[in-house]
Design a protein around this motif. Sequence first.
Motif, short mmCIF file in Angstrom:
data_model
loop_
_atom_site.label_atom_id
_atom_site.label_comp_id
_atom_site.label_asym_id
_atom_site.label_seq_id
_atom_site.Cartn_x
_atom_site.Cartn_y
_atom_site.Cartn_z
N ALA C 186 0.73 -1.14 0.14
CA ALA C 186 0.03 -0.09 -0.13
C ALA C 186 1.11 1.16 0.12
O ALA C 186 0.67 2.33 -0.80
CB ALA C 186 -0.89 0.13 1.09
N CYS C 187 1.98 1.30 0.89
CA CYS C 187 2.70 2.64 0.76
C CYS C 187 3.39 2.53 -0.40
O CYS C 187 3.71 3.61 -0.86
CB CYS C 187 3.75 2.22 1.91
SG CYS C 187 4.88 3.63 2.37
N ASN C 188 3.88 1.40 -1.26
CA ASN C 188 4.57 1.61 -2.52
C ASN C 188 3.48 2.14 -3.51
O ASN C 188 3.49 2.93 -4.24
CB ASN C 188 5.21 0.30 -2.86
CG ASN C 188 6.44 -0.13 -1.97
OD1 ASN C 188 6.55 0.63 -1.08
ND2 ASN C 188 6.79 -1.37 -1.98
N GLU C 219 10.75 7.52 6.26
CA GLU C 219 10.15 8.33 5.17
C GLU C 219 8.75 8.57 5.43
O GLU C 219 8.28 9.39 4.55
CB GLU C 219 10.53 7.70 3.72
CG GLU C 219 11.95 7.91 3.41
CD GLU C 219 12.85 6.61 3.48
OE1 GLU C 219 12.41 5.88 4.12
OE2 GLU C 219 13.98 6.44 2.97
N CYS C 220 8.07 7.82 6.20
CA CYS C 220 6.38 7.62 6.27
C CYS C 220 6.04 9.07 6.42
O CYS C 220 6.31 10.12 7.15
CB CYS C 220 5.91 7.03 7.64
SG CYS C 220 4.38 7.19 7.98
N VAL C 221 4.91 9.57 5.70
CA VAL C 221 4.14 10.67 5.81
C VAL C 221 2.62 10.51 6.51
O VAL C 221 2.06 11.66 6.28
CB VAL C 221 3.96 11.44 4.27
CG1 VAL C 221 5.52 11.58 3.51
CG2 VAL C 221 3.32 10.34 3.48
N SER C 222 2.59 9.36 7.32
CA SER C 222 1.37 9.34 7.92
C SER C 222 -0.05 9.37 7.26
O SER C 222 -0.89 9.72 7.66
CB SER C 222 1.45 10.25 9.01
OG SER C 222 2.51 10.08 9.95
N CYS C 223 0.21 8.77 5.97
CA CYS C 223 -1.12 8.97 5.26
C CYS C 223 -2.11 8.00 5.47
O CYS C 223 -3.26 7.92 5.39
CB CYS C 223 -0.87 8.68 3.55
SG CYS C 223 -0.27 7.04 3.24
N GLY C 224 -1.42 6.82 6.07
CA GLY C 224 -2.66 5.94 6.63
C GLY C 224 -3.09 4.89 5.70
O GLY C 224 -3.57 3.91 5.88
N ALA C 225 -2.46 4.69 4.62
CA ALA C 225 -2.58 3.62 3.58
C ALA C 225 -2.48 2.20 4.18
O ALA C 225 -3.13 1.49 3.90
CB ALA C 225 -2.06 4.15 2.23
N CYS C 226 -1.28 2.07 4.82
CA CYS C 226 -0.78 0.98 5.24
C CYS C 226 -1.76 0.28 6.26
O CYS C 226 -2.12 -0.77 6.43
CB CYS C 226 0.63 1.05 6.05
SG CYS C 226 0.84 2.58 7.10
N VAL C 227 -2.36 1.53 7.22
CA VAL C 227 -3.13 1.05 8.22
C VAL C 227 -4.39 0.56 7.80
O VAL C 227 -5.04 -0.40 8.20
CB VAL C 227 -3.52 2.34 9.02
CG1 VAL C 227 -4.48 1.93 10.12
CG2 VAL C 227 -2.34 3.01 9.50
#
Lengths: 168, 364, 803
Positions: C186-188, C219-227
């Motif tokens: 998801a992050c990718n 490098e995480c921008v806290s978009c939450g896609a991974c969550v």
Amino acid sequence: MSHPTPQPADTALAAQLQAVIDQHAARPGAMLPLLHAIQAQHGYIPDAAVPMIAEALRHTRAEVHGIISFYHHFRTHPPGRHVIQVCRAEACQAVGARALEAHVKSALGVDYHETTADREFTLEPVYCLGNCACGPSLRVDDEIHGRMDAAGFDRLTAQLSATVVEVK
Amino acid sequence: MMATTIYVPCDTTARSLGADAVAARLTRAAERLGVDIQLKRNGSRGLFWLEPLVEVETATGRVAYGPVAPTDVDALVDAGLFEGRQEHDLALGDIEAHPYLARQQRLTFSRIGLTDPLSLEDYTARQGFAGLKQALALTPQGIVDEVKTSGLRGRGGAAFPTGIKWQTVHDTPAAQKYIVCNADEGDSGTFADRLVMECDPFMLIEGMTIAGLAVGATQGYIYLRSEYPLAQAMLDEAIVRAEAAGYLGDNILDSGHAFHLEVRLGAGAYICGEETSLLESLEGKRGLVRAKPPLPAIEGLFGQPTVVNNVLSLAAVPLFSTRAARPTPTTAWASPAAPWRCSWPATSPVAGWSSWPSAPPCAS
Amino acid sequence: MLQYFEPDASHAAQFARDLGTPARFSETQVALSIDGHSISVPEGTSVLRAAALAGITIPKLCASDNLEAFGSCRLCAVEIEGRRGLPASCTTPVTEGMAVITQNARLAKLRRNVMELYISDHPLDCLTCPANGDCELQDMAGAVGLREVRYGFDGANHLDAETDASNPYFSFDPSKCIVCSRCVRACNEVQGTFALTIEGRGFDSKVAAGQNEPFMDSECVSCGACVQACPTSTLMEKSVIEQGVPEHSVVTTCAYCGVGCSFEAQMKGDQLVRMVPYKGGDANHGHSCVKGRFAFGYATHKDRIKEPMIRDAIDQPWRAVSWEEAIGFAARRLREIQTQYGRESVGGITSSRCTNEETYLVQKLIRAAFGNNNTDTCARVCHSPTGYGLKTTLGESAGTQTFDSVMQADTILVIGANPTDAHPVFASQMKRRLRQGATLIVADPRRIDLLKTPHGGKSLHLPLKPGTNVALVNALAHVVVTEGLEDHDFIARRCEGDAYQQWRAFISEPRNAPEALEAETGVPAAKVREAARAYATAGNGAIYYGLGVTEHSQGSTMVMGIANLAMATGNIGREGVGVNPLRGQNNVQGSCDMGSFPHELPGYQHVADPAVREKFEAVWHTPLDDEPGLRIPNMFDAAIAGTFKALYVQGEDIAQSDPNPARGVGPARAGLPDRAGHLPQRDRQVRPRAAARRHLPREERHLHQRRAPHQPRAQGDAAGGRKGGLGGHPGPGQRPGLPDALHPSVRDHGRDRQPHADLHRGQLRQAGKTRQYPVAVQRRLPRRHADHALAGLPHRQGALRDH
Ligand SMILES: Cc1cc2nc3c(=O)[nH]c(=O)nc-3n(C[C@H](O)[C@H](O)[C@H](O)COP(=O)(O)O)c2cc1C
Ligand code: SF4
Ligand code: SF4
Ligand code: SF4
Ligand code: FES
Ligand code: FES
């Protein structure tokens, strides 16, 4: 959000790394050749190299970290003067590799992925050196030794240490 | 008097048992005795229980001694090794007559053990590059057809017909195609690929070049496991020499065809022997298996049509275009029943793990 | 009662299910049978998705329909007639005539065994787990009928792994991780940040952020896609950990930025528990950035006004009143003011953060009920140069593409915009396209993050000096016309010949060559040439621009230059190309479409056109004013002048967003409404403003007059203020409709040095404009806009002195 690329504290190291990176970055699929080149230069992949590689190859630090950790050949800590790899694969096990392994560990006083206190030897496992016909096999740096046993190993390490003394 | 040629094998196993020291002691002994010898480092014949196997060129053929420990050298020399005398306990007589070799028909391994692996002269003297020349006279489809008729099946494990794989790559249009040699030989007990690369690297180079001509690929990679440092050194040097001699490069043998070759090292991941993980790894990623389809032949390295073949499969290729040497489809390599890679016996054909195919270990 | 907008039930249902693998688009349909049901799907579709489309659920863990199939869990195994083994249905594409079996004893056993292995290394604390009831692992254990774990729980495991709570919005508890890689993918694939990886391999595999460091350091921008992607409670919103799993949801739109992401606001009673981007949202397709997903404290913030409030004067406290009283008060005061000061003394501002319907109603209120055209919108600030520039050149003041169009662009030219920061979700889409190999050209003084897109294709940075946009776009166009890169066919069919030739002659002049402008723009000529070629010769060249273009002293001119460049290269009128403004708010386009501007009724129809008015009058049953009304700056001027007395503001904070906060807040203090109430006129407060005016640079004072004495009637920044004259009327060489005219006016290189006499007829408007408006913007830029200023506003005082 942009993260500043962490700068390696050691600028001489950084310069060396950058030179290797520049040499390889343009090759197709440059990652592995580059990591091999860095390990050849330093004996391991310094943490400081990771952001530099990432930047050069348009990867991220996470990806480079994931790649390095996937391949067991790559070390992330400086090894001793010599790297000793004991073959743990089936053919060697069938002819006494386990006994050799036990002897090596106790003779050096280290476990796998550890380095002797005098920083002479780093011990690593390896899975087949293609020398199965004449196992147990072990590799010291780029040399492979066959039909290895406890006595042979002791002779070998004595020789290697002796060489070091001579060099000094 | 002409110098006597002495052979001391240079492959990993011979060296792991002291072949380099044996060679050094032989040189010293010759100097001591004032004997004119030419020491040649040949490949290994694969009789590992006899390694280091020293051979002496005599008027009646090559006579052998083995296994020779460095400490045996002086006694052997004293017992007339340089003259080929057969008095010493380690004397084996005419090596070609050795029962282990006598019952073998060697094709892919026909040069191995006989020649200096890095000598182009030795290679060409024994049919080397005849296949490539033959191939240059054929159309790409012609080469593919030859390979199909030969019945060659992949030696990497799955025994997939090599010609059919090539046909797919041949038929897939693309600006760039690749030949990838799977030299990850990860299974314990197998080292035939290593022997080919260390003992007859030009054969692999030739096979890959022919593959390139057949499918229209101009770049080849040999994905070699990092556990084979000697194979790497041999291949690298062989590529340099082949390039210098015009067998590789932008204009192979003045044909106008290009083929470039590079060795890429793996890094200790068994799974990278699986062809799709291998491609991922070559691309510089974690070696995770890709889902198929798409087949590598259609979307392989960097998304381009790619031939992925085992070392032995590619090394066998030069034989097919030389009709004289062409085997019948019943030859072992074409047999789907015996697709598995040959294993070499341990110290002797009976010792160790004899359940592995042992004799003849490698007809191919 | 308040009514929520709910997308139609079938729409929502369509997106509620996870079909396992992404859709494939193909002309070719493939027919197969699954468990005896016949179904036909586009070629390339996975068996898993085909089954889901046929209503057949195959268990799965590592697959999700927003991620490419990965094939790691093997739970989705199926039997396929004539094939050996049990292939994973997520990675197996359908083939014609395929017969698939998804359930039988053999498959059930395999799936149970797989689950058993997973559970043998998983904590058994479902009852106290925050994901209880919202966990795919739990669901799958149930679905495959797992009843026992024969391996025991004593073997080597990962149950002691430590939780990483460094991220303020979500926590990472690796003891619950099944290493399905959905988060990494998801992050990718979705976000494009590549902050995560799987460290090691085999039993040692674990999810790691950065170089195995806390999420916050990576490098995480806290978009939450991974969550969102995580099928377990490993990655979990802290709000859910604290409040529990939500039980109902409402679909809404994020109001933070110009992307306009759709969300499901997931709630527990009336408590908002989490925001989950809505898969059915056309702007975001189920993705979001940190703001939309996690910064929802506003929903329950104490500053939020929940009831109507009124006050009579600024020095009085607000009074909470009933809606009836508030509405009555507002209506009465508006009427009173109009009675006393005239019909023109009131007006309103619509919001670009409101829906089309809401905006439409406000402008209608003003035109039909107030009886004047004093309506404007906050788009005045950010994108009126877009409206004007595009209307002038393309004939419509709208951007030409949807966001999805970028997926077909081959060269993407980004000018004066920083999408990863300002339009994050669109940037993720753009990055996806860049990873597919599209070429990126960035014309911006900053080396924006887009240029560092991991795995991006070729990119080119044109770091122009601030204030030289027009020079740069002219240089690009110069290369196009002098190197024979024009699309002659397009030009012949779609552009006005004379205007085009005029423009072409000008742009070909040597002074527009990249070499000649190198000193001006600071961009090496070779780079400009390379960029022009890359844009003009790409199959599809798309331009995206932001406030670095519009909030600028040559905003409209630059927009026209951009449109001209696109037309000259034929990069208009199909998917993958176009002129694309990146807006400041989520419904700038809609608010403009709905008739928020003073001179245009809904659909950009001019108020001066009797036929247009007639149409609206018939529907609204009231006569309409035929003169364009006041623009926002005019309203403030008029307020200061004492003729404008009441303002109806819809969802905008003029104190924050208008160019000169002093000028905006001033009039508000002076008597204009502050939020929803009305204020009485208090003359004494006007005086300080008049004083303030005197501190303005001399050349800007005319802005405070309805028409600068030295300006021709037709001038005005964007389409027209009433007193500014004909603004917005089709100018010379301009017909309504799609790309018609290349406007011959893109002549000044960013600083209007040419005396008016030099200009051709038809250029006066722009000439006047470049002198007039943006200097004010620049000078009075509120601090927060400093970034935008960097993007394109002239910093050097020299630029000002030229005027
Ligand atoms: C786990 C795994 C490991 C493999 N390792 C090797 C290997 O070491 N060398 C090899 O040639 N093929 C290996 N293969 C087979 C390759 O995937 C592939 O079939 C082969 O390289 C094709 O070449 P061929 O057609 O010439 O046999 C492996 C396959 C699997 C599944
Ligand atoms: S929150 Fe977004 S950026 Fe951060 S790791 Fe997850 S997907 Fe990547
Ligand atoms: S954190 Fe969640 S999504 Fe990521 S690998 Fe673990 S279980 Fe899968
Ligand atoms: S990209 Fe913009 S609209 Fe979407 S969630 Fe983020 S702030 Fe909201
Ligand atoms: S198994 Fe040890 S060398 Fe092959
Ligand atoms: S869902 Fe198909 S393998 Fe995981």
